[in-house]
Design a protein around this motif. Structure first.
Motif, mmCIF file in Angstrom:
data_model
loop_
_atom_site.group_PDB
_atom_site.id
_atom_site.type_symbol
_atom_site.label_atom_id
_atom_site.label_comp_id
_atom_site.label_asym_id
_atom_site.label_seq_id
_atom_site.Cartn_x
_atom_site.Cartn_y
_atom_site.Cartn_z
ATOM 1 N N ASN A 133 0.832 -1.206 0.000
ATOM 2 C CA ASN A 133 0.000 0.000 0.000
ATOM 3 C C ASN A 133 0.867 1.256 0.000
ATOM 4 N N MET A 134 2.002 1.197 0.699
ATOM 5 C CA MET A 134 2.915 2.339 0.723
ATOM 6 C C MET A 134 3.457 2.626 -0.677
ATOM 7 N N VAL A 135 3.842 1.584 -1.378
ATOM 8 C CA VAL A 135 4.342 1.745 -2.749
ATOM 9 C C VAL A 135 3.231 2.256 -3.665
ATOM 10 N N ALA A 136 2.026 1.708 -3.528
ATOM 11 C CA ALA A 136 0.905 2.134 -4.372
ATOM 12 C C ALA A 136 0.578 3.613 -4.151
ATOM 13 N N TYR A 143 -2.044 12.185 -8.379
ATOM 14 C CA TYR A 143 -3.489 12.390 -8.290
ATOM 15 C C TYR A 143 -3.895 13.014 -6.959
ATOM 16 N N THR A 144 -3.331 12.546 -5.871
ATOM 17 C CA THR A 144 -3.621 13.101 -4.532
ATOM 18 C C THR A 144 -2.309 13.229 -3.767
ATOM 19 N N PRO A 145 -1.558 14.280 -3.978
ATOM 20 C CA PRO A 145 -0.220 14.370 -3.379
ATOM 21 C C PRO A 145 -0.225 14.394 -1.846
ATOM 22 N N VAL A 146 -1.064 15.207 -1.253
ATOM 23 C CA VAL A 146 -1.058 15.321 0.212
ATOM 24 C C VAL A 146 -1.578 14.036 0.849
ATOM 25 N N TRP A 147 -2.685 13.523 0.322
ATOM 26 C CA TRP A 147 -3.261 12.302 0.883
ATOM 27 C C TRP A 147 -2.303 11.123 0.717
ATOM 28 N N VAL A 149 0.975 11.197 0.696
ATOM 29 C CA VAL A 149 2.042 11.335 1.698
ATOM 30 C C VAL A 149 1.525 10.940 3.086
ATOM 31 N N VAL A 150 0.298 11.330 3.409
ATOM 32 C CA VAL A 150 -0.298 10.951 4.692
ATOM 33 C C VAL A 150 -0.428 9.431 4.781
ATOM 34 N N MET A 151 -0.880 8.796 3.711
ATOM 35 C CA MET A 151 -1.049 7.345 3.716
ATOM 36 C C MET A 151 0.285 6.608 3.786
ATOM 37 N N VAL A 152 1.321 7.147 3.173
ATOM 38 C CA VAL A 152 2.655 6.541 3.297
ATOM 39 C C VAL A 152 3.104 6.585 4.759
ATOM 40 N N GLY A 153 2.851 7.700 5.429
ATOM 41 C CA GLY A 153 3.192 7.799 6.856
ATOM 42 C C GLY A 153 2.383 6.838 7.708
ATOM 43 N N ILE A 154 1.098 6.713 7.423
ATOM 44 C CA ILE A 154 0.247 5.776 8.178
ATOM 45 C C ILE A 154 0.705 4.345 7.952
#
Length: 181
Positions: A133-136, A143-147, A149-154
């Protein structure tokens, strides 16, 4: 020059007939000092945050999976939901990204539920799925730069929590190696 402090288990490892540390004729602190200390040097270290870390990781997997499902449905239903920001090396059709996010979301919900139930397979699968999921989400950056980055952190915190939480099955079900000794 300071001498090393004897441990409570030194008496068990000394030759037969040798005085115990702290006993008359022995070297080291008095026996009273040893009786006040816990002698669990062979026990595995425990952590108080283990169950909380698994709960944290399970909830993040379920919530992140649900949000990925909604993201995927939005991308499949209408290609105009997301706008790209500039050129990007890893470009794909938005409908394809929608299906990828939908599948990852469904898997994340299932694995997150398994983590919350304490399933042994869910921890390893959760680490693998959060890495995927981090890679995806890294590839979904245009498409969603901020989201993304947030998901990579999560996903990083999910991997950390699943990897560092203590193994609850070995302490309760299968027995502890140090307890057998």
């Amino acid at each position: 020059m300071s001498q090393p402090q004897p441990h409570a288990s030194d008496a068990a490892h000394s030759p037969p007939g040798a005085p115990a540390p702290g006993a008359p004729g022995g070297s080291g602190p008095s026996q009273a000092a040893w009786s006040s200390r816990e002698t669990t040097s062979d026990a595995a270290p425990t952590s108080d945050w283990g169950p909380g870390a698994l709960l944290f990781a399970g909830v993040l997997l379920v919530v992140g999976g649900l949000l990925a499902i909604f993201q995927g449905i939005g991308a499949i239903a209408d290609d105009d939901v997301y706008a790209t920001i500039g050129e990007y090396v890893f470009e794909a059709n938005l409908t394809a990204w929608g299906w990828i996010l939908l599948v990852l979301g469904v898997l994340a919900v299932g694995v997150g539920y398994g983590v919350l139930q304490g399933a042994w397979w869910a921890r390893i699968t959760g680490i693998f799925l959060a890495s995927l999921n981090m890679v995806a989400h890294f590839l979904f950056l245009p498409y969603t730069p901020v989201w993304s980055v947030v998901m990579v952190g999560i996903d990083f915190f999910v991997i950390l929590a699943l990897a560092l939480a203590p193994d609850t099955a070995s302490a309760s079900g299968r027995g502890n190696a140090s307890a057998v000794r």
